[in-house]
Design a protein around this motif. Structure first.
Motif, PDB file in Angstrom:
ATOM      1  N   ARG A   1      46.299  45.912  40.948  1.00 29.55           N
ATOM      2  CA  ARG A   1      45.181  45.344  40.197  1.00 29.55           C
ATOM      3  C   ARG A   1      43.904  45.715  40.933  1.00 29.55           C
ATOM      4  NH1 ARG A   1      41.778  41.047  40.489  1.00 29.55           N
ATOM      5  NH2 ARG A   1      40.983  40.209  38.513  1.00 29.55           N
ATOM      6  N   LEU A   2      43.004  46.407  40.245  1.00 28.21           N
ATOM      7  CA  LEU A   2      41.783  46.908  40.865  1.00 28.21           C
ATOM      8  C   LEU A   2      40.571  46.154  40.330  1.00 28.21           C
ATOM      9  CD1 LEU A   2      42.445  50.767  40.717  1.00 28.21           C
ATOM     10  CD2 LEU A   2      43.158  49.114  42.453  1.00 28.21           C
ATOM     11  N   GLU A   3      39.636  45.890  41.230  1.00 28.34           N
ATOM     12  CA  GLU A   3      38.396  45.213  40.855  1.00 28.34           C
ATOM     13  C   GLU A   3      37.221  46.009  41.397  1.00 28.34           C
ATOM     14  OE1 GLU A   3      36.031  41.238  42.200  1.00 28.34           O
ATOM     15  OE2 GLU A   3      38.158  40.970  41.685  1.00 28.34           O
ATOM     16  N   GLY A   4      36.392  46.517  40.500  1.00 30.76           N
ATOM     17  CA  GLY A   4      35.254  47.314  40.913  1.00 30.76           C
ATOM     18  C   GLY A   4      34.099  46.461  41.405  1.00 30.76           C
ATOM     19  N   THR A   5      33.308  47.024  42.305  1.00 28.53           N
ATOM     20  CA  THR A   5      32.063  46.391  42.768  1.00 28.53           C
ATOM     21  C   THR A   5      30.894  47.311  42.422  1.00 28.53           C
ATOM     22  OG1 THR A   5      32.456  47.306  44.987  1.00 28.53           O
ATOM     23  CG2 THR A   5      33.169  45.040  44.579  1.00 28.53           C
ATOM     24  N   LYS A   6      30.805  48.447  43.085  1.00 30.67           N
ATOM     25  CA  LYS A   6      29.829  49.459  42.678  1.00 30.67           C
ATOM     26  C   LYS A   6      30.263  50.092  41.367  1.00 30.67           C
ATOM     27  CE  LYS A   6      27.342  53.562  44.255  1.00 30.67           C
ATOM     28  NZ  LYS A   6      27.178  54.575  45.344  1.00 30.67           N
ATOM     29  N   SER A   7      31.561  50.295  41.201  1.00 33.19           N
ATOM     30  CA  SER A   7      32.109  50.733  39.914  1.00 33.19           C
ATOM     31  C   SER A   7      32.122  49.560  38.956  1.00 33.19           C
ATOM     32  CB  SER A   7      33.525  51.269  40.094  1.00 33.19           C
ATOM     33  OG  SER A   7      33.572  52.336  40.998  1.00 33.19           O
ATOM     34  N   ASN A   8      32.410  49.811  37.673  1.00 34.04           N
ATOM     35  CA  ASN A   8      32.509  48.719  36.710  1.00 34.04           C
ATOM     36  C   ASN A   8      33.576  47.728  37.152  1.00 34.04           C
ATOM     37  OD1 ASN A   8      35.161  49.270  34.932  1.00 34.04           O
ATOM     38  ND2 ASN A   8      34.193  51.246  35.381  1.00 34.04           N
ATOM     39  N   ARG A   9      33.367  46.470  36.838  1.00 34.93           N
ATOM     40  CA  ARG A   9      34.235  45.394  37.333  1.00 34.93           C
ATOM     41  C   ARG A   9      35.695  45.600  36.920  1.00 34.93           C
ATOM     42  NH1 ARG A   9      33.133  40.046  39.140  1.00 34.93           N
ATOM     43  NH2 ARG A   9      35.134  39.084  39.668  1.00 34.93           N
ATOM     44  N   SER A  10      35.925  46.140  35.721  1.00 37.63           N
ATOM     45  CA  SER A  10      37.292  46.357  35.242  1.00 37.63           C
ATOM     46  C   SER A  10      37.966  47.555  35.897  1.00 37.63           C
ATOM     47  CB  SER A  10      37.297  46.549  33.723  1.00 37.63           C
ATOM     48  OG  SER A  10      36.815  45.404  33.060  1.00 37.63           O
TER      49      SER A  10
ATOM     50  N   SER B   1      35.998  46.729  49.918  1.00 37.84           N
ATOM     51  CA  SER B   1      36.135  45.556  50.785  1.00 37.84           C
ATOM     52  C   SER B   1      36.997  45.842  51.995  1.00 37.84           C
ATOM     53  CB  SER B   1      36.735  44.387  50.000  1.00 37.84           C
ATOM     54  OG  SER B   1      38.096  44.654  49.672  1.00 37.84           O
ATOM     55  N   GLY B   2      37.877  46.851  51.870  1.00 35.68           N
ATOM     56  CA  GLY B   2      38.807  47.132  52.957  1.00 35.68           C
ATOM     57  C   GLY B   2      39.886  46.091  53.092  1.00 35.68           C
ATOM     58  N   GLN B   3      39.937  45.150  52.144  1.00 34.85           N
ATOM     59  CA  GLN B   3      40.913  44.073  52.192  1.00 34.85           C
ATOM     60  C   GLN B   3      41.906  44.224  51.059  1.00 34.85           C
ATOM     61  OE1 GLN B   3      38.798  40.366  52.166  1.00 34.85           O
ATOM     62  NE2 GLN B   3      37.756  40.760  54.094  1.00 34.85           N
ATOM     63  N   VAL B   4      43.170  44.121  51.385  1.00 33.98           N
ATOM     64  CA  VAL B   4      44.234  44.241  50.398  1.00 33.98           C
ATOM     65  C   VAL B   4      44.964  42.913  50.324  1.00 33.98           C
ATOM     66  CG1 VAL B   4      46.351  45.421  49.769  1.00 33.98           C
ATOM     67  CG2 VAL B   4      44.495  46.689  50.843  1.00 33.98           C
TER      68      VAL B   4
END
Length: 585
Positions: free
Chosen positions: A495-504, A575-578
């Protein structure tokens, strides 16, 4: 110029791109079925499928057109469906598009939203949601267009399309007007996909249109009118003989509004095809999303991103406009996946009956070879096919294929057994050597049970680590195929969450390496037939217990991680966090 137009087409494309010409099989070839000892992969247990729609609470009939005959072509296409998590609880909810009849909108017509109860059942929450909106609805695409953390919906219609903003409380608001997406006249919009074509972190919107038609003046079934009959039976008219429509691209302004950029982007000039399902993916792996449109009875479209806000159409040059024999096909739906594990996104396109469904292998530079014959898919041509996906059902690390089918001519079905109104789902097991074997009742009778189906969505509704199937059936309840995958194979879900990229994170490209294999998937918005899949990327790993994961974000950031199998991995861009979770917790 040549007796084989497809051979000339491929030679031209390959010479222009610097490759040697391919050997071609002249004409349509129907190879013999492979014997059990001829397949590359040894026979092992496969998934079993059970239709649990009734017990899960999906009991209401989906109304679309008249049940026994179609007067106009808008009745024949019907709709898609979606798996998406509207309330962010980690469980896939269900959205089924429902239409109307020519006579009007019966009380039980319209779209339906079902909340996942986390116990294998669903609750109809349509009344509260505000999404019913009965009409000639066509497609649904899912994406967080305003980056507020809640997935929104765009729906296409014959009439006026709709954008629904997710309010985060189980309700949706129709914001079409304030978003600038009203159009001045009736359109027959079909496919849609959210896509960040300019990589600014905001989801733009591409909408494909099928044809131009006005029901007040449209021709009706007739033996005397061309394209208004089939096999000596009067039928709905089209698409041939009806005017082709334009395609549209809307740029997200980042403030909740959109601007129509179809003309400056080069999209408005594309008027030579009957557009249906739209899919945005990075065909040539240059980091910029391209757009594919499956087209009916006309060349399909591949819009290559020029990185400057414009597109160029190159489907013929790149090998996906026509069949391998150079024929215009009845393109309905499209699936995307890496069926041969070479790290590139391939395409599956569904077709009309007496036409094999097309499998197009990507070389990683956006050039495609038609592998329909080599893969064995050309053995099955009996049905009109719609929704489809390239999905690993048994988690063996080799993606399989599932296709839904159903007639567009119920009148013909009543007089000729060659054209059944209801037909089975087509399931093809990946043999691991580039070929597929069709399965039937051996994986459960609900696979081959006949229905008149359209849209298909793929997702893990019960969070048990295998991919289930949701199917829209015309004028009957939907199908929910629970996948009971064999034990022993491993998997991983992202499950991926964008920050600089779109949130989806739509447009993110993920490469996973496991057990000496490599497979790629992309986060998609619209696909299959006018539908949207579970946005969590699912990889079967076979016997591998770990995976190396490489994420190419739309922003251009590349992140890598090592993860254990049999878990959902959530990653926030940069984030570098998984965060890894046992899947049912």
């Amino acid at each position: 110029m040549t007796q084989n137009p497809n051979k000339f087409r491929r030679w031209t494309r390959r010479q222009l791109l610097g490759a040697a010409p391919a050997l071609m099989v002249p004409g349509l070839v129907r190879p013999r079925l492979l014997a059990a000892d001829e397949v590359h992969k040894p026979a092992t247990p496969f998934s079993r499928f059970v239709d649990v729609a009734q017990s899960a609470g999906l009991r209401d009939k989906i109304i679309y057109g008249e049940p026994s005959s179609f007067t106009y072509i808008i009745e024949s296409m019907a709709t898609g469906c979606a798996f998406f998590d509207y309330d962010n609880d980690g469980w896939m909810d269900i959205f089924i598009l429902g239409g109307r009849t020519l006579a009007g909108t019966p009380p039980d017509s319209g779209n339906r939203l079902y909340h996942n109860n986390r116990d294998g059942s669903f609750t109809d929450v349509t009344a509260k949601s505000g999404l019913a909106d009965p009409g000639w609805v066509q497609a649904v695409c899912v994406g967080d267009y305003n980056n507020d953390g809640w997935e929104d919906l765009f729906l296409t219609y014959y009439g006026q399309n709709r954008l629904y903003r997710n309010n985060g409380d189980g309700t949706f608001t129709n914001v079409t007007a304030e978003a600038g997406l009203l159009h001045p006249k009736t359109r027959y919009s079909t496919g849609c996909t959210f896509v960040d074509y300019n990589r600014d972190g905001h989801l733009d919107l591409f909408v494909s249109n099928y044809l131009e038609i006005d029901l007040a003046t449209a021709p009706k079934p007739s033996l005397a009118v061309p394209n208004c009959n089939y096999e000596g039976v009067p039928t709905m008219c089209g698409p041939l003989g009806l005017p082709k429509a334009q395609q549209y691209l809307y740029r997200n302004n980042g403030d909740g509004t959109f601007t129509d950029v179809s003309e400056p982007a080069g999209i408005l000039a594309l008027r030579g095809s009957y557009g249906l399902t739209a899919l945005a993916f990075d065909a040539d792996e240059d980091g910029w999303p391209d757009i594919f449109v499956a087209c009916d009875m006309t060349p399909s479209l591949l819009l290559m991103n020029n990185h400057d806000g414009t597109f160029r159409e190159e489907a013929l040059l790149r090998g996906v406009a026509l069949s391998g024999q150079g024929r215009e096909m009845g393109g309905m739906g499209v699936g995307a996946g890496d069926y041969n594990l070479d790290g590139h996104t391939d395409l599956l396109k569904t077709h009309y009956f007496n036409q094999a469904n097309g499998l197009y292998r990507n070389d990683g530079k956006g050039n495609f070879d038609d592998m329909t014959t080599e893969s064995g898919l050309n053995r099955e041509t009996r049905f009109v096919c719609f929704g489809a996906g390239i999905v690993d059902f048994d988690n063996d690390g080799h993606p399989d294929i599932l296709i839904a089918s159903g007639t567009v001519y119920p009148e013909v079905a009543r007089v000729s057994p060659r054209f059944p109104e209801r037909s089975p789902r087509l399931l093809f097991r990946n043999e691991g050597n580039g070929s597929f074997r069709e399965l039937g009742d051996e994986v459960g009778p609900d696979i081959s049970a006949p229905h008149c189906s359209r849209g298909v969505a793929f997702g893990d509704f019960d969070n048990d680590g295998d991919m289930d199937v949701l199917i829209m059936n015309v004028n009957e309840p939907p199908t929910l195929l629970r996948n009971d995958a064999p034990k022993g194979n491993h998997w991983i879900k992202l499950r991926l969450e964008g920050t600089k990229s779109n949130r989806s994170a739509i447009g993110a490209r993920v490469v996973v390496r496991y057990g000496g294999k490599v497979q790629v998937q992309e986060v998609l918005s619209g696909c299959s037939f006018l539908s949207s899949n579970d946005p969590r990327l699912h990889f079967g790993l076979g016997s591998a217990t770990t995976a190396e994961i490489e994420i190419h974000w739309p922003s251009g950031l590349v992140e890598r991680l090592h993860a254990a199998a049999d878990q959902l991995v959530t990653l926030r861009e940069g984030s570098g966090q998984v965060k890894g979770l046992p899947f049912r917790s």
